[in-house]
Design an enzyme around this catalytic site. Structure first.
Site, PDB file in Angstrom:
ATOM      1  N   ASP A 128       0.831  -1.203   0.000  1.00 41.74           N
ATOM      2  CA  ASP A 128       0.000   0.000   0.000  1.00 41.74           C
ATOM      3  C   ASP A 128       0.867   1.255   0.000  1.00 41.74           C
ATOM      4  O   ASP A 128       1.716   1.437   0.876  1.00 41.74           O
ATOM      5  CB  ASP A 128      -0.914  -0.011   1.227  1.00 41.74           C
ATOM      6  CG  ASP A 128      -1.946   1.097   1.180  1.00 41.74           C
ATOM      7  OD1 ASP A 128      -1.614   2.217   1.598  1.00 41.74           O
ATOM      8  OD2 ASP A 128      -3.072   0.843   0.720  1.00 41.74           O
ATOM      9  N   ARG A 129       0.649   2.118  -0.993  1.00 43.24           N
ATOM     10  CA  ARG A 129       1.463   3.317  -1.140  1.00 43.24           C
ATOM     11  C   ARG A 129       1.224   4.311  -0.015  1.00 43.24           C
ATOM     12  O   ARG A 129       2.165   4.882   0.544  1.00 43.24           O
ATOM     13  CB  ARG A 129       1.176   3.994  -2.491  1.00 43.24           C
ATOM     14  CG  ARG A 129       1.852   3.370  -3.688  1.00 43.24           C
ATOM     15  CD  ARG A 129       1.369   1.975  -4.023  1.00 43.24           C
ATOM     16  NE  ARG A 129      -0.037   1.975  -4.462  1.00 43.24           N
ATOM     17  CZ  ARG A 129      -0.821   0.887  -4.465  1.00 43.24           C
ATOM     18  NH1 ARG A 129      -0.374  -0.273  -4.019  1.00 43.24           N
ATOM     19  NH2 ARG A 129      -2.067   0.960  -4.898  1.00 43.24           N
ATOM     20  N   THR A 130      -0.042   4.514   0.335  1.00 39.71           N
ATOM     21  CA  THR A 130      -0.370   5.494   1.378  1.00 39.71           C
ATOM     22  C   THR A 130       0.235   5.103   2.729  1.00 39.71           C
ATOM     23  O   THR A 130       0.813   5.941   3.432  1.00 39.71           O
ATOM     24  CB  THR A 130      -1.896   5.641   1.515  1.00 39.71           C
ATOM     25  OG1 THR A 130      -2.411   6.223   0.308  1.00 39.71           O
ATOM     26  CG2 THR A 130      -2.263   6.544   2.678  1.00 39.71           C
ATOM     27  N   THR A 139      -1.193   8.065  -6.226  1.00 44.94           N
ATOM     28  CA  THR A 139      -0.329   8.131  -5.043  1.00 44.94           C
ATOM     29  C   THR A 139       1.083   7.649  -5.371  1.00 44.94           C
ATOM     30  O   THR A 139       2.065   8.120  -4.791  1.00 44.94           O
ATOM     31  CB  THR A 139      -0.925   7.293  -3.893  1.00 44.94           C
ATOM     32  OG1 THR A 139      -2.290   7.658  -3.703  1.00 44.94           O
ATOM     33  CG2 THR A 139      -0.168   7.535  -2.598  1.00 44.94           C
ATOM     34  N   ALA A 140       1.215   6.735  -6.340  1.00 48.25           N
ATOM     35  CA  ALA A 140       2.528   6.230  -6.744  1.00 48.25           C
ATOM     36  C   ALA A 140       3.399   7.310  -7.374  1.00 48.25           C
ATOM     37  O   ALA A 140       4.611   7.121  -7.540  1.00 48.25           O
ATOM     38  CB  ALA A 140       2.362   5.054  -7.701  1.00 48.25           C
ATOM     39  N   LYS A 192     -12.077  -0.174  -3.121  1.00 45.96           N
ATOM     40  CA  LYS A 192     -11.099  -1.238  -2.877  1.00 45.96           C
ATOM     41  C   LYS A 192     -11.746  -2.475  -2.249  1.00 45.96           C
ATOM     42  O   LYS A 192     -11.242  -3.599  -2.399  1.00 45.96           O
ATOM     43  CB  LYS A 192      -9.961  -0.724  -1.987  1.00 45.96           C
ATOM     44  CG  LYS A 192      -8.970   0.188  -2.704  1.00 45.96           C
ATOM     45  CD  LYS A 192      -7.833   0.587  -1.784  1.00 45.96           C
ATOM     46  CE  LYS A 192      -6.832   1.512  -2.453  1.00 45.96           C
ATOM     47  NZ  LYS A 192      -6.043   0.871  -3.514  1.00 45.96           N
ATOM     48  N   CYS A 223      -2.077   4.661 -10.641  1.00 48.76           N
ATOM     49  CA  CYS A 223      -2.148   4.931  -9.204  1.00 48.76           C
ATOM     50  C   CYS A 223      -1.541   6.307  -9.000  1.00 48.76           C
ATOM     51  O   CYS A 223      -0.333   6.478  -9.199  1.00 48.76           O
ATOM     52  CB  CYS A 223      -1.391   3.882  -8.397  1.00 48.76           C
ATOM     53  SG  CYS A 223      -1.241   4.306  -6.646  1.00 48.76           S
ATOM     54  N   THR A 261      -5.825  10.381  -1.649  1.00 51.95           N
ATOM     55  CA  THR A 261      -5.493   9.642  -0.432  1.00 51.95           C
ATOM     56  C   THR A 261      -4.782  10.542   0.579  1.00 51.95           C
ATOM     57  O   THR A 261      -4.252  11.607   0.226  1.00 51.95           O
ATOM     58  CB  THR A 261      -4.570   8.450  -0.741  1.00 51.95           C
ATOM     59  OG1 THR A 261      -3.325   8.953  -1.272  1.00 51.95           O
ATOM     60  CG2 THR A 261      -5.206   7.491  -1.733  1.00 51.95           C
ATOM     61  N   CYS A 299      -7.241  10.179  -7.237  1.00 52.70           N
ATOM     62  CA  CYS A 299      -6.985   8.787  -6.860  1.00 52.70           C
ATOM     63  C   CYS A 299      -7.731   7.932  -7.871  1.00 52.70           C
ATOM     64  O   CYS A 299      -8.890   8.217  -8.190  1.00 52.70           O
ATOM     65  CB  CYS A 299      -7.483   8.504  -5.442  1.00 52.70           C
ATOM     66  SG  CYS A 299      -7.376   6.749  -4.991  1.00 52.70           S
TER      67      CYS A 299
END
Length: 223
Positions: A35-37, A73-74, A153, A71, A113, A182
């Site tokens: 998970d990136r967050t 957030t990536a 999700k 993604c 996010t 997001c």
């Protein structure tokens, strides 16, 4: 779902009269990437960039000339990943800034996010275009995370009353557009009717990819 939707966007935006005229794509759908967050917020030591770089190198070996990561957030890892892979990676946030600048937008609301919000990914790029970023108050940011993690999700239908509450909250702060920052929020837009003020960052990414191959349909010039 975001990966599948991104592929669908690219196909839908491509000006082609036959299968053979469409953009070639290689899709790696790896849901086990950490998970990136959680990593950005310091809640996990599992670095997502390790797996992202490994996959990117496989794509490079397969002969791709451009990479897109569905993604947002990536984007936090963008510079390091691009440096390791030696291929251009579409930066959805940068592309969004350029698009908004051309559209003369000066103040936007951000739905994203906690990780994207905390490291101010949008501010860093959009400030270059003199665009002000506005974020939801804490109560409403919790609603954004609920939509992302407890709805999309979790494979459940989006609670549109919650979504619209956040959009209305940001509009009351005087923003011109609300960015869906997001890719889970992109899924919500695809499956439901959302206010016209919402601008989907993943659509901008897909649009950039198709445009790079000179195959963008005219109706997708403006979002």
């Amino acid at each position: 779902m975001a990966t599948a939707l991104f592929m669908e966007m690219v196909i839908e935006m491509t000006d082609a009269d036959s299968d053979q005229e469409h953009v070639k794509m290689i899709i790696y759908d790896i849901p086990t990437i950490p998970d990136r967050t959680r990593h950005i917020l310091g809640l996990s030591e599992d670095d997502p960039s390790v797996e992202i770089i490994r996959i990117g190198k496989r794509l490079a070996a397969d002969g791709v000339c451009e990479i897109a990561i569905p993604c947002i957030t990536a984007s936090y890892y963008h510079k390091e990943v691009e440096k390791q892979i030696h291929l251009p990676i579409v930066n959805g946030i940068k592309e969004t800034g350029e698009y908004l600048c051309q559209d003369h937008v000066r103040k936007v609301g951000i739905m994203a996010t906690d990780g994207t919000m905390q490291c101010r990914l949008f501010d860093k790029e959009l400030s270059k275009c003199n665009i002000e970023c506005v974020y939801p108050d804490e109560e409403y940011q919790k609603k954004v995370m609920y939509l992302i993690y407890n709805n999309v999700k979790a494979g459940k239908p989006a609670e549109m009353d919650v979504f619209n509450e956040v959009v209305d909250h940001l509009l009351k702060k005087g923003v011109n557009r609300v960015l869906l920052g997001c890719t889970e929020l992109s899924v919500i837009k695809h499956q439901n009717q959302v206010p016209e003020t919402c601008l989907d960052v993943m659509e901008i990414m897909a649009r950039r990819c198709v445009k790079d191959f000179g195959k963008l349909k005219k109706e997708w010039e403006n979002l």
